[in-house]
Design an enzyme around this catalytic site. Structure first.
Site, PDB file in Angstrom:
ATOM      1  N   TYR A   1      -2.728   0.665   9.015  1.00 42.75           N
ATOM      2  CA  TYR A   1      -3.783  -0.241   9.469  1.00 42.75           C
ATOM      3  C   TYR A   1      -4.047  -0.066  10.966  1.00 42.75           C
ATOM      4  O   TYR A   1      -3.265   0.565  11.674  1.00 42.75           O
ATOM      5  CB  TYR A   1      -3.375  -1.690   9.202  1.00 42.75           C
ATOM      6  CG  TYR A   1      -3.388  -2.063   7.746  1.00 42.75           C
ATOM      7  CD1 TYR A   1      -4.586  -2.270   7.079  1.00 42.75           C
ATOM      8  CD2 TYR A   1      -2.206  -2.209   7.030  1.00 42.75           C
ATOM      9  CE1 TYR A   1      -4.614  -2.620   5.742  1.00 42.75           C
ATOM     10  CE2 TYR A   1      -2.216  -2.556   5.691  1.00 42.75           C
ATOM     11  CZ  TYR A   1      -3.423  -2.759   5.054  1.00 42.75           C
ATOM     12  OH  TYR A   1      -3.445  -3.100   3.740  1.00 42.75           O
TER      13      TYR A   1
ATOM     14  N   ASP B   1      -4.109  -1.568  -6.668  1.00 37.86           N
ATOM     15  CA  ASP B   1      -4.547  -2.082  -5.377  1.00 37.86           C
ATOM     16  C   ASP B   1      -5.958  -2.673  -5.459  1.00 37.86           C
ATOM     17  O   ASP B   1      -6.954  -1.955  -5.426  1.00 37.86           O
ATOM     18  CB  ASP B   1      -4.498  -0.920  -4.366  1.00 37.86           C
ATOM     19  CG  ASP B   1      -4.807  -1.356  -2.958  1.00 37.86           C
ATOM     20  OD1 ASP B   1      -5.373  -2.447  -2.769  1.00 37.86           O
ATOM     21  OD2 ASP B   1      -4.489  -0.602  -2.025  1.00 37.86           O
TER      22      ASP B   1
ATOM     23  N   GLN C   1      -1.004   2.370  -5.895  1.00 37.02           N
ATOM     24  CA  GLN C   1      -2.419   2.648  -5.624  1.00 37.02           C
ATOM     25  C   GLN C   1      -3.358   2.173  -6.732  1.00 37.02           C
ATOM     26  O   GLN C   1      -4.408   1.608  -6.452  1.00 37.02           O
ATOM     27  CB  GLN C   1      -2.625   4.140  -5.388  1.00 37.02           C
ATOM     28  CG  GLN C   1      -2.908   4.427  -3.931  1.00 37.02           C
ATOM     29  CD  GLN C   1      -2.936   5.904  -3.605  1.00 37.02           C
ATOM     30  OE1 GLN C   1      -2.814   6.756  -4.479  1.00 37.02           O
ATOM     31  NE2 GLN C   1      -3.095   6.205  -2.350  1.00 37.02           N
TER      32      GLN C   1
ATOM     33  N   SER D   1      -8.478  -2.084  -2.476  1.00 36.20           N
ATOM     34  CA  SER D   1      -9.173  -0.798  -2.512  1.00 36.20           C
ATOM     35  C   SER D   1     -10.249  -0.774  -3.583  1.00 36.20           C
ATOM     36  O   SER D   1     -11.371  -0.340  -3.328  1.00 36.20           O
ATOM     37  CB  SER D   1      -8.183   0.344  -2.791  1.00 36.20           C
ATOM     38  OG  SER D   1      -7.321   0.492  -1.703  1.00 36.20           O
TER      39      SER D   1
ATOM     40  N   ARG E   1       0.846  -1.200   0.000  1.00 32.22           N
ATOM     41  CA  ARG E   1       0.000   0.000   0.000  1.00 32.22           C
ATOM     42  C   ARG E   1       0.874   1.239   0.000  1.00 32.22           C
ATOM     43  O   ARG E   1       0.960   1.985   0.968  1.00 32.22           O
ATOM     44  CB  ARG E   1      -0.960  -0.075   1.152  1.00 32.22           C
ATOM     45  CG  ARG E   1      -1.982  -1.144   0.799  1.00 32.22           C
ATOM     46  CD  ARG E   1      -3.132  -1.149   1.675  1.00 32.22           C
ATOM     47  NE  ARG E   1      -4.332  -1.274   0.879  1.00 32.22           N
ATOM     48  CZ  ARG E   1      -5.526  -1.396   1.413  1.00 32.22           C
ATOM     49  NH1 ARG E   1      -5.687  -1.353   2.691  1.00 32.22           N
ATOM     50  NH2 ARG E   1      -6.572  -1.530   0.633  1.00 32.22           N
TER      51      ARG E   1
END
Ligand code: NAD
Length: 381
Positions: free
Chosen positions: A230, A130, A127, A133, A122
């Site tokens: 996280y 990903d 991005q 996501s 991440r």
């Protein structure tokens, strides 16, 4: 020339690994894309649309993969398909790397280079590759839409000549990618939205979406975020305070969407049976953490449980319930991941084994399970 194969998924998977858009892009990069007949049907991508974008259509999975340098799928591909790949070929999928270990070992034994897209680091550069996501965003949206359709009342406040319809109270627990989209969707539908998380960074995000933040904001909360962004598992003491807060808040809620997860662990229990029993009949809980055990004590994965008139849905693969978008975004995630390794001049797929994205996602290679997260735990003296 680089050969890319795309096979059809099992009957319980609606998504597909390429879209006509990404076929066109891959073709433009000098690749040949072979798609198994009907593979895109459940995502509304016809064989003709793939052909128009430059793909070839194969009659069977075997025929699709025969010449492939890389196999693209949504779920971990079946062993028999991987076995028909030529030596040194790659397979890229949402591999469920912690699931079915025996099958994973067998996959490694085929010699394929297997990449698990859910292990994508991440970092900013990754991005657009990903998948967690891209899929969680859609799941967050769909959870609210499904809850709204199960709920037997209107969501927005309506002032009519016959009287006022009150706005529904919607509570989002866990404000990661799915939770943020759930808040935005619930707001658009006119609900009164509150949200909670243990990471302090989420407070401002919740406010910026026009919702109210509800959380135990003590010293532990201020340090609840790991460097990777996280949540940490919270102490028993924090959990007790959190449970008291949730218990008093949840009794007045009409819809609750739970999305709370901690990497590598079962989902934390945030809603107890007693809390469910404090809610009004007709209230709806959609537990997006169902796949990892659920955030509600009464959740049954894949089912809707009715407990005294409160319904608790534990959907699996909600992104797959919006397959047209889920496939289009997943396909773009794969395109972004692979593009830097496509050598258009030479016509070869050359992975940079030292690249952070490659190292992060590579789970099997040269006959072995290679990812550090998947090594057997060493005995501690
Ligand atoms: P996730 O799916 O792991 O968890 C969902 C949410 O649950 C998180 O916000 C977490 O804090 C929350 N949670 C965990 N335990 C909880 C508890 N006991 N009570 C309440 N909430 C609890 O999270 P995610 O959606 O994968 O996002 C995690 C982070 O990664 C976010 O900060 C997100 O912005 C970030 N992110 C970064 C990138 C990138 O830079 N490439 C991509 C995606 C997400």
């Amino acid at each position: 020339m680089i050969n890319i194969a795309v096979t059809a998924e099992a009957s319980d998977e609606t998504r597909v690994a390429v879209s006509p858009e990404t076929v066109k892009k891959f073709t433009g990069l000098g690749c040949k894309v072979v798609v198994e007949k009907g593979a895109g049907a459940r995502s509304r991508f016809s064989d003709q649309a793939y052909k128009d974008a430059g793909a070839e259509i194969a009659e069977s999975a075997e025929a699709a993969v025969r010449q492939a340098d890389v196999l693209l799928t949504v779920r971990r591909p079946p062993l028999e398909t991987v076995k028909t790949l030529k030596p040194g070929a790659a397979a890229v999928a949402i591999m469920d790397p912690y699931g079915d270990r025996a099958d994973l070992e067998a996959l490694a034994a085929t010699g394929v280079a297997g990449f698990a897209m859910e292990f994508m680091p991440r970092i900013t550069r990754a991005q657009s590759a990903d998948v967690l996501s891209s899929q969680a965003n859609l799941a967050g949206y769909k959870a609210v839409v499904d809850a709204a359709s199960m709920f037997e009342q209107a969501l927005p406040m309506m002032m009519t000549a016959a009287g006022t319809v009150p706005a529904a109270r919607i509570f989002i627990m866990g404000v990661g990618v799915a939770g943020l989209q759930a808040i935005a969707t619930a707001r658009r539908l006119g609900g009164i939205v509150t949200a909670t998380d243990v990471r302090p960074a989420t407070k401002e995000q919740v406010a910026s979406l026009g919702a109210k933040f509800v959380a135990v904001e003590d010293d532990e909360f201020r340090q609840a975020q790991t460097e990777a962004g996280y949540a940490k598992p919270m102490s028993a003491e924090y959990q007790k305070k959190q449970a008291e807060l949730v218990a008093s808040h949840i009794a007045n809620q009409d819809i609750v969407i739970t999305t709370a997860l901690i990497p590598g662990r079962p989902a934390p229990t945030l809603i107890t049976k007693a809390m469910v029993e404090s809610m009004k009949p007709g209230a709806v809980i959609v537990d997006l953490a169902a796949e990892r055990g659920g955030n509600c004590e009464l959740t049954k994965p894949g089912e809707i449980v009715d407990h005294g008139g409160v319904r608790i849905a534990g959907p699996l693969n909600l992104a797959g319930a919006v397959p047209v978008n889920a496939s289009a975004l997943y396909a773009r995630n794969l395109l972004t991941f692979l593009t830097p390794f496509i050598d258009k001049e030479v016509g070869e797929l050359k992975f940079d084994w030292d690249d952070e994205l490659v190292k992060g996602t590579l789970i099997v290679k040269d006959g072995k399970v290679v990812h550090p997260n998947l090594q057997p735990k060493k005995e501690v003296e």
